[in-house]
Design a protein around this motif. Structure first.
Motif, PDB file in Angstrom:
ATOM      1  N   ARG A 103       0.808  -1.213   0.000  1.00  6.05           N
ATOM      2  CA  ARG A 103       0.000   0.000   0.000  1.00  6.05           C
ATOM      3  C   ARG A 103       0.846   1.271   0.000  1.00  6.05           C
ATOM      4  N   THR A 104       2.081   1.187   0.482  1.00  6.25           N
ATOM      5  CA  THR A 104       2.947   2.369   0.535  1.00  6.25           C
ATOM      6  C   THR A 104       3.789   2.538  -0.725  1.00  6.25           C
ATOM      7  N   LEU A 105       3.538   1.733  -1.739  1.00  9.58           N
ATOM      8  CA  LEU A 105       4.334   1.801  -2.966  1.00  9.58           C
ATOM      9  C   LEU A 105       4.078   3.127  -3.690  1.00  9.58           C
ATOM     10  N   PRO A 106       5.111   3.905  -4.006  1.00 11.32           N
ATOM     11  CA  PRO A 106       4.905   5.159  -4.747  1.00 11.32           C
ATOM     12  C   PRO A 106       4.349   4.889  -6.146  1.00 11.32           C
ATOM     13  N   GLY A 107       3.343   5.659  -6.533  1.00  9.96           N
ATOM     14  CA  GLY A 107       2.741   5.498  -7.852  1.00  9.96           C
ATOM     15  C   GLY A 107       1.883   4.261  -7.994  1.00  9.96           C
ATOM     16  N   ARG A 108       1.455   3.686  -6.879  1.00  9.68           N
ATOM     17  CA  ARG A 108       0.666   2.445  -6.916  1.00  9.68           C
ATOM     18  C   ARG A 108      -0.647   2.634  -7.655  1.00  9.68           C
ATOM     19  N   SER A 109      -1.325   3.744  -7.435  1.00  9.01           N
ATOM     20  CA  SER A 109      -2.623   3.982  -8.085  1.00  9.01           C
ATOM     21  C   SER A 109      -2.479   4.068  -9.593  1.00  9.01           C
TER      22      SER A 109
END
Length: 291
Positions: A103-109
């Motif tokens: 969930r904390t991955l940058p650019g996940r969305s």
């Protein structure tokens, strides 16, 4: 003895009748195809080409089909494609699902949006063909594998499955000093086995039944998968390709040959399902419901 009212008994009768009708509608075509494939020429003419249970079954049509060396070559191609394509797809999809489950991955969305967009939109046949040609994969079995290296739908299902795993497992692994690769191999993949089995079964069936992409990218008949060879047999019922299998005066008819090709193409994949059945329902259910 449990008492049932008249309305309850009527309801049960209606439900059972509907279930029996649905089962019959599903089983009848299979029985028809199997019966026709086992029927000889004389009996088929006597019964007006409509046979469910042959009086004198014969395996002549199967002997004709299985005696063709091209069938066995295509069977090996289909096994290679289904096994290699599904294995690589599961590997790439589970890696992508594990990364996107953070969930904390940058650019996940944005990444998730790109994955979903590949489900809704396709590059098209001609652009895909040009890419395959530029990569030098024309007349290569890898053109049937690399194009489906990632299953976007399966990736999302596996991602949801991983997100449903208890957070304590991931945290405990990290506390013990396990890296992402160790967490993936030793924790995530074993626990996600039901989801992987369900997605794997979908892709095995897809690869086994596919023939159109092989017709587009392959020119060498020795590289044709089994479904393409059987499709050519079915569409060539009145041509020399089928007539070479149906010898004049033989007990084999083009109709029985057609039905036998359907059975030959379907039976191998049906034999895979019992081994994955116990994982299938659980994998689909747990991967589709957010806990």
């Amino acid at each position: 003895m449990i008492y049932k009212s008249k309305s309850e008994r009527t309801y049960q009768i209606i439900i059972h009748a509907i279930v029996i009708a649905v089962v019959a509608s599903a089983v009848f075509p299979l029985l028809y195809v199997l019966g026709m494939s086992l029927t000889g020429q004389v009996e088929m003419m006597q019964r007006n080409y409509f046979v469910i249970i042959p009086h004198e079954p014969t395996f002549a049509a199967y002997e004709r089909i299985l005696s063709s060396p091209l069938i066995w070559k295509s069977f090996g191609v289909s096994v290679f494609r289904s096994a290699m394509g599904t294995s690589l797809m599961l590997l790439m999809s589970v890696i992508g699902a594990y990364v996107l489950s953070i969930r904390t991955l940058p650019g996940r969305s944005i990444m998730l949006l790109l994955v979903v967009s590949t489900i809704l939109f396709s590059g098209g046949l001609i652009p895909t063909y040009l890419v395959v040609k530029q990569l030098g994969l024309i007349d290569s079995l890898w053109s049937l594998v690399l194009l489906y290296l990632v299953d976007s739908f399966g990736l999302l299902v596996i991602k949801i499955f991983i997100e449903n795993l208890p957070d304590g497992l991931i945290e405990a692994g990290k506390i013990d000093g396990a890296g992402d690769l160790q967490m993936l191999m030793r924790v995530v993949i074993p626990l996600a086995a039901p989801a992987l089995a369900a997605i794997g079964l979908f892709n095995v069936v897809f690869h086994w039944n596919s023939w159109f992409d092989a017709m587009v990218y392959l020119n060498d008949a020795n590289l044709f998968p089994m479904q393409l060879v059987l499709k050519n047999m079915l569409t060539a019922a009145s041509s020399d390709a089928m007539q070479s299998l149906v010898i004049n005066g033989s007990a084999v008819t083009p109709e029985s040959m057609k039905m036998a090709t359907v059975i030959v193409g379907t039976l191998p994949i049906l034999m895979v399902y019992p081994f994955l059945q116990k994982y299938f329902v659980k994998g689909v259910y747990m991967g589709a419901v957010k806990g």
